[in-house]
Design a protein around this motif. Structure first.
Motif, PDB file in Angstrom:
ATOM      1  N   ARG A 145       0.833  -1.206   0.000  1.00 52.48           N
ATOM      2  CA  ARG A 145       0.000   0.000   0.000  1.00 52.48           C
ATOM      3  C   ARG A 145       0.869   1.258   0.000  1.00 52.48           C
ATOM      4  N   VAL A 146       1.981   1.219   0.728  1.00 52.56           N
ATOM      5  CA  VAL A 146       2.924   2.342   0.702  1.00 52.56           C
ATOM      6  C   VAL A 146       3.493   2.511  -0.706  1.00 52.56           C
ATOM      7  N   ALA A 147       3.825   1.404  -1.370  1.00 56.12           N
ATOM      8  CA  ALA A 147       4.356   1.479  -2.732  1.00 56.12           C
ATOM      9  C   ALA A 147       3.350   2.123  -3.680  1.00 56.12           C
ATOM     10  N   ILE A 148       2.072   1.812  -3.508  1.00 59.87           N
ATOM     11  CA  ILE A 148       1.036   2.433  -4.338  1.00 59.87           C
ATOM     12  C   ILE A 148       0.949   3.930  -4.049  1.00 59.87           C
ATOM     13  N   ALA A 149       0.968   4.278  -2.772  1.00 61.87           N
ATOM     14  CA  ALA A 149       0.921   5.697  -2.392  1.00 61.87           C
ATOM     15  C   ALA A 149       2.137   6.443  -2.921  1.00 61.87           C
ATOM     16  N   ARG A 150       3.291   5.790  -2.889  1.00 63.46           N
ATOM     17  CA  ARG A 150       4.515   6.429  -3.410  1.00 63.46           C
ATOM     18  C   ARG A 150       4.371   6.737  -4.898  1.00 63.46           C
ATOM     19  N   ALA A 151       3.842   5.772  -5.664  1.00 66.97           N
ATOM     20  CA  ALA A 151       3.649   6.006  -7.097  1.00 66.97           C
ATOM     21  C   ALA A 151       2.674   7.153  -7.333  1.00 66.97           C
ATOM     22  N   LEU A 152       1.602   7.206  -6.549  1.00 66.05           N
ATOM     23  CA  LEU A 152       0.605   8.267  -6.711  1.00 66.05           C
ATOM     24  C   LEU A 152       1.175   9.642  -6.381  1.00 66.05           C
ATOM     25  N   THR A 153       2.100   9.696  -5.447  1.00 63.22           N
ATOM     26  CA  THR A 153       2.651  10.977  -5.010  1.00 63.22           C
ATOM     27  C   THR A 153       3.444  11.664  -6.125  1.00 63.22           C
ATOM     28  N   MET A 154       3.917  10.898  -7.088  1.00 66.74           N
ATOM     29  CA  MET A 154       4.598  11.493  -8.242  1.00 66.74           C
ATOM     30  C   MET A 154       3.618  12.083  -9.255  1.00 66.74           C
ATOM     31  N   ARG A 155       2.316  11.939  -9.004  1.00 65.75           N
ATOM     32  CA  ARG A 155       1.260  12.432  -9.900  1.00 65.75           C
ATOM     33  C   ARG A 155       1.473  11.925 -11.332  1.00 65.75           C
ATOM     34  N   PRO A 156       1.525  10.604 -11.501  1.00 63.48           N
ATOM     35  CA  PRO A 156       1.817  10.043 -12.828  1.00 63.48           C
ATOM     36  C   PRO A 156       0.629  10.136 -13.770  1.00 63.48           C
ATOM     37  N   LYS A 157       0.917  10.100 -15.058  1.00 62.63           N
ATOM     38  CA  LYS A 157      -0.115   9.978 -16.080  1.00 62.63           C
ATOM     39  C   LYS A 157      -0.468   8.510 -16.300  1.00 62.63           C
ATOM     40  N   ILE A 158       0.522   7.644 -16.029  1.00 62.60           N
ATOM     41  CA  ILE A 158       0.379   6.203 -16.257  1.00 62.60           C
ATOM     42  C   ILE A 158       0.842   5.475 -15.011  1.00 62.60           C
ATOM     43  N   MET A 159       0.116   4.398 -14.625  1.00 58.79           N
ATOM     44  CA  MET A 159       0.572   3.531 -13.545  1.00 58.79           C
ATOM     45  C   MET A 159       0.570   2.090 -14.024  1.00 58.79           C
ATOM     46  N   LEU A 160       1.666   1.405 -13.743  1.00 59.79           N
ATOM     47  CA  LEU A 160       1.862   0.013 -14.158  1.00 59.79           C
ATOM     48  C   LEU A 160       1.954  -0.855 -12.908  1.00 59.79           C
ATOM     49  N   PHE A 161       1.163  -1.917 -12.861  1.00 61.29           N
ATOM     50  CA  PHE A 161       1.141  -2.819 -11.708  1.00 61.29           C
ATOM     51  C   PHE A 161       1.568  -4.201 -12.182  1.00 61.29           C
ATOM     52  N   ASP A 162       2.751  -4.649 -11.739  1.00 64.03           N
ATOM     53  CA  ASP A 162       3.286  -5.930 -12.188  1.00 64.03           C
ATOM     54  C   ASP A 162       3.079  -6.989 -11.105  1.00 64.03           C
ATOM     55  N   GLU A 163       1.961  -7.713 -11.188  1.00 67.03           N
ATOM     56  CA  GLU A 163       1.590  -8.743 -10.217  1.00 67.03           C
ATOM     57  C   GLU A 163       1.805  -8.257  -8.778  1.00 67.03           C
ATOM     58  N   PRO A 164       1.158  -7.169  -8.399  1.00 69.10           N
ATOM     59  CA  PRO A 164       1.436  -6.533  -7.107  1.00 69.10           C
ATOM     60  C   PRO A 164       1.004  -7.341  -5.893  1.00 69.10           C
ATOM     61  N   THR A 165       0.221  -8.401  -6.076  1.00 68.01           N
ATOM     62  CA  THR A 165      -0.196  -9.208  -4.922  1.00 68.01           C
ATOM     63  C   THR A 165       0.496 -10.564  -4.871  1.00 68.01           C
ATOM     64  N   SER A 166       1.385 -10.850  -5.821  1.00 71.00           N
ATOM     65  CA  SER A 166       1.943 -12.206  -5.910  1.00 71.00           C
ATOM     66  C   SER A 166       2.883 -12.539  -4.761  1.00 71.00           C
ATOM     67  N   ALA A 167       3.469 -11.530  -4.109  1.00 74.86           N
ATOM     68  CA  ALA A 167       4.405 -11.788  -3.015  1.00 74.86           C
ATOM     69  C   ALA A 167       3.734 -11.704  -1.643  1.00 74.86           C
ATOM     70  N   LEU A 168       2.410 -11.541  -1.617  1.00 70.30           N
ATOM     71  CA  LEU A 168       1.698 -11.324  -0.360  1.00 70.30           C
ATOM     72  C   LEU A 168       1.118 -12.627   0.187  1.00 70.30           C
ATOM     73  N   ASP A 169       0.990 -12.671   1.505  1.00 66.94           N
ATOM     74  CA  ASP A 169       0.264 -13.769   2.130  1.00 66.94           C
ATOM     75  C   ASP A 169      -1.200 -13.684   1.708  1.00 66.94           C
ATOM     76  N   PRO A 170      -1.892 -14.829   1.618  1.00 65.78           N
ATOM     77  CA  PRO A 170      -3.273 -14.833   1.117  1.00 65.78           C
ATOM     78  C   PRO A 170      -4.202 -13.852   1.824  1.00 65.78           C
ATOM     79  N   GLU A 171      -4.056 -13.700   3.145  1.00 64.55           N
ATOM     80  CA  GLU A 171      -4.980 -12.820   3.870  1.00 64.55           C
ATOM     81  C   GLU A 171      -4.723 -11.340   3.584  1.00 64.55           C
ATOM     82  N   MET A 172      -3.562 -11.036   2.996  1.00 66.75           N
ATOM     83  CA  MET A 172      -3.235  -9.637   2.701  1.00 66.75           C
ATOM     84  C   MET A 172      -3.600  -9.236   1.279  1.00 66.75           C
ATOM     85  N   ILE A 173      -3.881 -10.226   0.436  1.00 65.99           N
ATOM     86  CA  ILE A 173      -4.119  -9.924  -0.971  1.00 65.99           C
ATOM     87  C   ILE A 173      -5.341  -9.037  -1.157  1.00 65.99           C
ATOM     88  N   GLN A 174      -6.437  -9.347  -0.457  1.00 62.85           N
ATOM     89  CA  GLN A 174      -7.673  -8.623  -0.692  1.00 62.85           C
ATOM     90  C   GLN A 174      -7.564  -7.160  -0.301  1.00 62.85           C
TER      91      GLN A 174
END
Length: 243
Positions: A145-174
């Protein structure tokens, strides 16, 4: 917003993307699916030139980013946020420092303005209370969630998400999927997601691509791709994923 023209990307003798021709409209939300090794992450990484095409061109806002020098690329990448499988946070900096460093150092924005925007984005992803914490003090879901907030703080025109939940424990994915869905619905940022979370894709995407062996085999709405695929390879893949 983004245009691929006959884009070929390879590593040595291995051709990963085999002549991609596609356009992504401004503000669109696209989910890219496909088996491992199909070229999904490479397609994302070609948008910000982490991988340079061997042939073909990539245009962003009409400008050929694939022809840019490294110095020009550094400037262009400021408009392209990326959220990786791993969180890539600076371990020796607090959450707030992770968010504010790039806008201050790269964009030369005023510190007080950046801090306010960063705190707004931390509230957006429900983690403002951790502003002074260090990454090691956070769970995997909190770090993403911090990584997402960091990307947003740059005020991007484009955001790319490369399997952002694949490294998370199952209960954290949702919790991370919920955050991404809310951000996608509340902003006009052009977003591309590589994910195996099909329910998320159905909720958020206006377009789904199925990529296999470096070729786009399916391109349509979630309903078209998931429920009425035209390619047998897509049908076989979804049969394993959805059941």
């Amino acid at each position: 917003m983004i245009v691929f023209e006959d884009v070929h990307v390879g590593f040595g003798n291995l051709e990963v993307l085999k002549g991609i021709d596609i356009e992504f409209a401004s503000g669109s939300k696209t989910v890219i699916i496909g088996p491992s090794g199909s070229g999904k992450s490479t397609l994302l990484r070609t948008i910000n030139m982490f991988e340079r095409p061997k042939r073909g061109n990539v245009f962003i806002d009409g400008v050929a980013i694939s022809s840019m020098t490294n110095r020009m690329l550094c400037q262009a990448r400021q408009d392209i946020g990326m959220v990786f499988q791993s969180f890539n946070l600076y371990p020796h900096k607090t959450v707030l420092e992770n968010l504010t460093m790039a806008p201050i150092v790269l964009k030369h924005e005023k510190k007080e303005h950046v801090i306010k925007r960063a705190m707004d984005n931390l509230r957006e992803v429900n983690i403002a209370e951790k502003a002074d914490a260090y990454p090691s003090q956070l769970s995997g879901g909190q770090q993403q969630r911090v990584a997402i907030a960091r990307a947003l703080t740059m005020r991007p025109k484009i955001m790319l998400f490369d399997e952002p939940t694949s490294a998370l424990d199952p209960e954290m994915i949702q919790e991370v999927l919920d955050i991404m869905e809310r951000v996608a619905k509340e902003t006009q940022i052009t977003m591309l997601f590589v994910t195996h979370e099909m329910k998320f894709a159905e909720h958020i995407a206006d377009r789904v691509l199925f990529l296999d062996d470096g070729i786009i085999l399916e391109d349509g709405t979630p309903k078209e791709v998931f429920h009425h695929p035209r390619n047998e390879r897509t049908t076989a893949f979804l049969g394993k994923i959805l059941h």
